[in-house]
Design a protein around this motif. Structure first.
Motif, PDB file in Angstrom:
ATOM      1  N   THR A  64      19.315   2.415  -7.404  1.00 27.15           N
ATOM      2  CA  THR A  64      19.499   3.879  -6.667  1.00 27.15           C
ATOM      3  C   THR A  64      19.249   4.899  -7.325  1.00 27.15           C
ATOM      4  N   SER A  65      18.993   4.884  -8.720  1.00 29.13           N
ATOM      5  CA  SER A  65      18.437   5.897  -9.375  1.00 29.13           C
ATOM      6  C   SER A  65      17.065   6.305  -9.207  1.00 29.13           C
ATOM      7  N   GLY A  66      16.207   5.742  -8.394  1.00 27.22           N
ATOM      8  CA  GLY A  66      14.821   6.021  -8.211  1.00 27.22           C
ATOM      9  C   GLY A  66      13.782   5.512  -9.548  1.00 27.22           C
ATOM     10  N   ALA A  67      14.303   5.164 -10.421  1.00 25.97           N
ATOM     11  CA  ALA A  67      13.572   4.717 -11.456  1.00 25.97           C
ATOM     12  C   ALA A  67      12.356   3.690 -11.277  1.00 25.97           C
ATOM     13  N   GLY A  68      12.482   3.084 -10.198  1.00 26.95           N
ATOM     14  CA  GLY A  68      11.547   2.137  -9.834  1.00 26.95           C
ATOM     15  C   GLY A  68      10.151   2.648  -9.330  1.00 26.95           C
ATOM     16  N   GLY A  69      10.167   3.783  -8.980  1.00 27.58           N
ATOM     17  CA  GLY A  69       9.078   4.613  -8.501  1.00 27.58           C
ATOM     18  C   GLY A  69       8.569   4.512  -7.225  1.00 27.58           C
ATOM     19  N   THR A  70       9.484   3.685  -6.413  1.00 27.28           N
ATOM     20  CA  THR A  70       9.057   3.435  -5.001  1.00 27.28           C
ATOM     21  C   THR A  70      10.426   4.017  -4.070  1.00 27.28           C
ATOM     22  N   GLY A  71      11.327   4.655  -4.875  1.00 26.99           N
ATOM     23  CA  GLY A  71      12.503   5.082  -4.004  1.00 26.99           C
ATOM     24  C   GLY A  71      12.259   5.722  -2.800  1.00 26.99           C
ATOM     25  N   GLY A  72      11.104   6.729  -2.791  1.00 33.39           N
ATOM     26  CA  GLY A  72      10.713   7.633  -1.893  1.00 33.39           C
ATOM     27  C   GLY A  72       9.664   7.148  -0.815  1.00 33.39           C
ATOM     28  N   ALA A  73       9.545   5.735  -0.960  1.00 33.70           N
ATOM     29  CA  ALA A  73       8.424   5.405  -0.040  1.00 33.70           C
ATOM     30  C   ALA A  73       8.715   5.445   1.297  1.00 33.70           C
TER      31      ALA A  73
ATOM     32  N   MET B 170       0.757  -1.318  -0.008  1.00 30.51           N
ATOM     33  CA  MET B 170       0.036  -0.044   0.000  1.00 30.51           C
ATOM     34  C   MET B 170       0.913   1.167  -0.024  1.00 30.51           C
ATOM     35  N   VAL B 171       1.960   1.350   0.871  1.00 27.12           N
ATOM     36  CA  VAL B 171       2.690   2.161   0.549  1.00 27.12           C
ATOM     37  C   VAL B 171       3.488   2.500  -0.556  1.00 27.12           C
ATOM     38  N   VAL B 172       3.823   1.572  -1.232  1.00 23.48           N
ATOM     39  CA  VAL B 172       4.638   1.658  -2.436  1.00 23.48           C
ATOM     40  C   VAL B 172       3.549   1.988  -3.466  1.00 23.48           C
ATOM     41  N   HIS B 173       2.201   1.504  -3.280  1.00 23.94           N
ATOM     42  CA  HIS B 173       1.305   2.126  -4.426  1.00 23.94           C
ATOM     43  C   HIS B 173       0.899   3.688  -4.019  1.00 23.94           C
ATOM     44  N   ALA B 174       0.995   3.813  -2.764  1.00 24.89           N
ATOM     45  CA  ALA B 174       0.646   5.316  -2.447  1.00 24.89           C
ATOM     46  C   ALA B 174       1.776   6.319  -2.800  1.00 24.89           C
ATOM     47  N   ALA B 175       3.024   5.903  -2.985  1.00 21.73           N
ATOM     48  CA  ALA B 175       4.337   6.641  -3.406  1.00 21.73           C
ATOM     49  C   ALA B 175       4.175   6.979  -4.863  1.00 21.73           C
ATOM     50  N   ALA B 176       3.741   5.742  -5.694  1.00 18.20           N
ATOM     51  CA  ALA B 176       3.575   5.683  -6.914  1.00 18.20           C
ATOM     52  C   ALA B 176       2.471   6.755  -7.292  1.00 18.20           C
ATOM     53  N   LEU B 177       1.391   6.606  -6.820  1.00 18.14           N
ATOM     54  CA  LEU B 177       0.275   7.570  -6.890  1.00 18.14           C
ATOM     55  C   LEU B 177       0.541   8.912  -6.561  1.00 18.14           C
ATOM     56  N   GLN B 178       1.455   9.307  -5.570  1.00 17.83           N
ATOM     57  CA  GLN B 178       1.781  10.561  -5.582  1.00 17.83           C
ATOM     58  C   GLN B 178       2.475  10.994  -6.607  1.00 17.83           C
ATOM     59  N   ALA B 179       3.499  10.222  -7.021  1.00 21.89           N
ATOM     60  CA  ALA B 179       4.290  10.576  -8.178  1.00 21.89           C
ATOM     61  C   ALA B 179       3.639  11.122  -9.557  1.00 21.89           C
ATOM     62  N   VAL B 180       2.663   9.974  -9.890  1.00 22.80           N
ATOM     63  CA  VAL B 180       2.005   9.988 -11.450  1.00 22.80           C
ATOM     64  C   VAL B 180       0.569  10.748 -10.966  1.00 22.80           C
ATOM     65  N   ALA B 181       0.484  11.310  -9.983  1.00 18.21           N
ATOM     66  CA  ALA B 181      -1.208  11.859  -9.763  1.00 18.21           C
ATOM     67  C   ALA B 181      -1.412  13.013 -11.034  1.00 18.21           C
ATOM     68  N   LEU B 182      -0.618  13.974 -10.988  1.00 13.77           N
ATOM     69  CA  LEU B 182      -0.561  15.094 -11.934  1.00 13.77           C
ATOM     70  C   LEU B 182      -0.226  14.582 -13.485  1.00 13.77           C
ATOM     71  N   LYS B 183       0.554  13.881 -13.450  1.00 12.33           N
ATOM     72  CA  LYS B 183       1.042  13.618 -14.867  1.00 12.33           C
ATOM     73  C   LYS B 183       0.161  12.538 -15.877  1.00 12.33           C
ATOM     74  N   ASP B 184      -0.308  11.528 -14.851  1.00  9.14           N
ATOM     75  CA  ASP B 184      -1.239  10.492 -15.649  1.00  9.14           C
ATOM     76  C   ASP B 184      -2.172  10.070 -14.636  1.00  9.14           C
ATOM     77  N   PRO B 185      -3.521  10.745 -14.855  1.00  6.43           N
ATOM     78  CA  PRO B 185      -4.495  10.530 -13.841  1.00  6.43           C
ATOM     79  C   PRO B 185      -5.179   9.234 -14.070  1.00  6.43           C
ATOM     80  N   GLN B 186      -4.916   8.603 -15.161  1.00  6.76           N
ATOM     81  CA  GLN B 186      -5.577   7.274 -15.262  1.00  6.76           C
ATOM     82  C   GLN B 186      -4.646   6.164 -14.488  1.00  6.76           C
ATOM     83  N   LYS B 187      -3.630   6.215 -14.724  1.00  6.15           N
ATOM     84  CA  LYS B 187      -2.673   5.482 -13.769  1.00  6.15           C
ATOM     85  C   LYS B 187      -2.670   5.722 -12.036  1.00  6.15           C
ATOM     86  N   ALA B 188      -2.920   6.981 -12.188  1.00  4.13           N
ATOM     87  CA  ALA B 188      -3.331   7.216 -10.757  1.00  4.13           C
ATOM     88  C   ALA B 188      -4.487   6.721 -10.053  1.00  4.13           C
TER      89      ALA B 188
END
Length: 438
Positions: free
Chosen positions: A387-396, A230-248
């Motif tokens: 370590t580049s954060g490309a996975g989308g969960t590096g800030g979780a 849930m935390v991983v998805h929430a972090a990804a949701l926060q990252a794409v909320a403005l860029k890709d609403p459908q993915k959010a």
């Protein structure tokens, strides 16, 4: 010997104070017997003085001294019996002889000594009775009763005076020893029951500790994995909320599904715990074995409602939906295992994937399951973290309690399996476990 300390007298009675007497009534009884015996011997001492031409006061004094020795019967029963045998020719001390023989037979004196003294007393009484009856027959004006009369009457008198107190004393002594043996056995049984109660309490404490550990392990596995996703998805949701609403929206739906699944598993677990609690409360007055059976039934029920290896595909799919690249490899013929084996294998894979989410975000993961003849093996290996954060969960920023590997090892070892974990040469981490297939 001190008179105030404790010692055991000849009859086996433990005495404290009162010289060799243990109770006041024993003192009163022996003193009373001493007075009666002294009075009897004093009266018989008058006749003895007449027969031996001694002064009457000497005969009376001799009788008083001899009769009063009965007071010492509990402390020195052998001496009392020997004195009674010694005064038998003087035809005095019948009470002294009877009470002395009874006390001797009831005491802890060896049986050989009792037999010897009883025989001596019997022979002394027989001789005195033979002489006395012979004199009475000779002095009477009746016809001659026959040669058998004097020996027969003498034998009756000797046996009647000697054997009854001895037999009664033997009975009382045996009864006393039996009671002491039963008392000692009861004390021993009480000590054993106390030890068993202490051990039962220790086992109950150990069972409670084990149950708390198992519950903590289950809660960790259920909550940590679901909440981590849930935390991983929430972090990804926060990252794409403005860029890709459908993915959010898609990620938000996944977060909701994860939450509902976590709640469902928690309800199932709490339901099992409540069932076990009710069974233990209902068996509060039954033996420990019944309580243990109820606990075992609750544990079996907990294993039956837990996950199995057939749900690993869905577990891997959830990690893939969170952005993790997971490869699942299954070797061997798929078959069913015992519920506890299925649940442990699933939890090992689940916790390993959770650790990857926490500590190696963006790393590629390979999950292997091997079905062998007598065992099932599983391995979860991840590469170096991204370590580049490309996975989308590096800030979780997922927290870790450090109990994941410990819980996996405890689960596997509890079933007799083998658990190995450690870093790989490529900078990743590998978790391996082998469980018996029974």
């Amino acid at each position: 010997m001190t008179t105030t300390g404790a010692h055991q007298d000849a009859t086996g009675t433990t005495a404290r104070g009162w010289l060799w007497w243990g109770r006041r009534r024993s003192v009163a009884l022996d003193v009373g017997l001493g007075l009666f015996s002294a009075l009897e011997c004093a009266v018989e001492g008058v006749a003895f003085a007449d027969r031996t031409a001694l002064p009457v006061p000497i005969g009376v004094l001799f009788g008083l001294i001899a009769g009063s020795v009965i007071v010492l019967r509990r402390r020195w029963p052998i001496a009392v019996v020997l004195l009674a045998i010694a005064v038998t020719p003087a035809e005095m001390g019948y009470l002294l002889s009877v009470v002395g023989l009874y006390t001797l037979a009831a005491s802890e004196v060896p049986r050989r000594i009792i037999a010897i003294l009883t025989g001596m007393s019997l022979m002394g009484t027989l001789i005195v009775s033979f002489v006395r009856v012979g004199q009475d027959v000779a002095a009477s004006d009746l016809d001659d009763p026959g040669v058998w009369y004097v020996p027969l009457m003498s034998g009756f008198i000797a046996i009647g005076v000697t054997l009854p107190p001895v037999l009664f004393g033997l009975y009382i002594g045996a009864r006393r020893r039996l009671m002491e043996s039963l008392r000692e056995r009861a004390d021993s049984l009480e000590q054993e029951l106390s030890l068993l109660a202490d051990r039962a309490e220790e086992r109950a404490q150990w069972a409670r500790t084990e149950e708390r550990t198992r519950i903590a392990r289950e809660m960790h596995d259920v909550v940590a994995h679901r909440v981590s996703l849930m935390v991983v998805h929430a972090a990804a949701l926060q990252a794409v909320a403005l860029k890709d609403p459908q993915k959010a929206v898609k990620n938000a739906a996944l977060v909701g599904d994860m939450g509902r699944q976590a709640l469902t598993e928690l309800r199932e677990m709490l339901g099992v715990l409540r069932t076990g609690e009710g069974e233990q409360r209902g068996t509060a007055s039954v033996p420990l074995a019944a309580v243990g059976a109820a606990a075992a039934a609750a544990a079996a029920a907990a294993a039956e409602v837990g996950p199995s290896l057939t749900e690993v595909d869905a577990l891997v799919g959830q990690s893939r939906q969170a952005g993790m690249v997971v490869e699942l490899l299954v070797q061997g013929e798929v078959r069913e295992y015992a519920p506890e084996v299925e649940q442990t294998a699933y939890r090992v894979i689940q916790e390993a994937l959770t650790n990857v989410h926490k500590h190696a975000a963006g790393a590629k993961v390979r999950v292997r399951i091997a079905h062998r003849d007598a065992e099932v093996a599983m391995q979860v290996e991840n590469g170096a973290p991204d370590t580049s954060g490309a996975g989308g969960t590096g800030g979780a920023d997922l927290p870790s309690g450090g109990n994941g590997l410990v819980g996996m090892r405890e689960r596997v070892q509890a079933l007799g399996g083998v658990f190995v974990s450690g870093a790989t040469d490529a900078g990743g981490f590998r978790v391996s476990a082998v469980l018996p297939g029974g």
